[in-house]
Design an enzyme around this catalytic site. Sequence first.
Site, short mmCIF file in Angstrom:
data_model
loop_
_atom_site.label_atom_id
_atom_site.label_comp_id
_atom_site.label_asym_id
_atom_site.label_seq_id
_atom_site.Cartn_x
_atom_site.Cartn_y
_atom_site.Cartn_z
CD1 TRP A 105 38.05 47.91 46.40
CD2 TRP A 105 39.13 47.78 44.46
NE1 TRP A 105 39.27 48.50 46.57
CE2 TRP A 105 39.96 48.44 45.40
CE3 TRP A 105 39.61 47.61 43.16
CZ2 TRP A 105 41.24 48.90 45.08
CZ3 TRP A 105 40.89 48.06 42.84
CH2 TRP A 105 41.68 48.69 43.79
CG ASP A 174 37.54 41.29 44.56
OD1 ASP A 174 38.36 40.81 45.37
OD2 ASP A 174 37.66 42.43 44.06
CE LYS A 198 43.96 45.98 49.08
NZ LYS A 198 42.97 45.72 48.05
#
Length: 363
Positions: A105, A174, A198
């Site tokens: 990511w 993030d 998530k």
Amino acid sequence: MSDLKRAYNFNPGPGVLPLEVLQEAQAELLNFKGTGMSVMEISHRSKEFEAVIQTAEADLRELLGIPSNYKVMFLQGGATLQFAMLPMNLRAAGASADYIVTGSWSKTAVKEAKKLGAVHLAANTEADGFNCIPASLDLDPKAAYLHFTSNETIHGVEYFSEPTPPAGVPLVCDTSSDFISRPIDVSKYAMLYAGAQKNAGPSGVTIVIIRDDMLERVPENLPVMLDYKTLAASGSLHNTPPSFAIYMVGLVFKWAKKLGGLAAVEKNNRAKANLVYGAIDESGGFYRGHAKPEARSLMNVPFRLPSEELEDTFAKDAKKENLIGLKGHRSVGGMRASIYNAMDLEGTQELVKFMKDFQKKNG
Ligand SMILES: *Cc1c(COP(=O)(O)O)cnc(C)c1O
């Protein structure tokens, strides 16, 4: 659960939601607060929706202890859009931003930021197979900001204390896959962002928490939906917001508060992670965890078995036991158990029991 036939859901995202939250949404789906309409059918300017978004923000502020000089925004486009919006808004023309790359990511965040300007890698653990937190950083004291990913969802690597940027360099995170999973000190950050799906709700809404002084950096004439300043000033209501998703994250925040807040949530998460990593460590090498022990994520546990054939059998047999979503990401292979906030101890115990039985049969 009984006749409900709910799965033990270990999906990486969208992930499991608390049963209580789903039942509450179900109960008021057809007639929200006496309006005779669902929350999806009312105006985003109505007093009923105003209460939804304001309560969601207030509960999040309480959960995370967000100081009053920060704005909270509920945006669209996923965490992926933040990969671009962040440099567009906070990295001045000609400036460079620092990124720590610890997995897929953060690597993707860099790829996007590079399209729009200069990036300097403060660290990159790819040569180690993304299994650790970097021991040292090469930091640019003039960087527009320092970006890191607190939990790498695919590689299962998590930061338990923030990297320290040089004085005056804002820290940006993030936190998509460990959002509201444990207490953090928000005042250490200039900005945090998280796609909700998530750990905090359904897909469709991205939460951005930003310190007020960062908004002064926003350049003129950005397209309006990409402009933090306009979006913050409008209270996330410049245009029609993802109202159902905001309603759902609001229910999840309430649920987390009822559990006792993030200290209680963390305690549950540590107990669950200890169970799963315990099963790995006690397997005598049958199960092999991906991350180094000190970097092990409390949210996503990637692990391998002795062969790909056994991994396929593991996934198939698990499914028969109602244990769903355990196949790992194709880039790492193997298995991955995502044990987000809403995965309960019982579900985790079922998984561990299955792992032990599977090893007995196949080890
Ligand atoms: C899933 C994920 C993303 C991408 O989120 P979208 O909302 O699908 O854009 C970004 N970062 C992390 C850490 C993630 O887990």
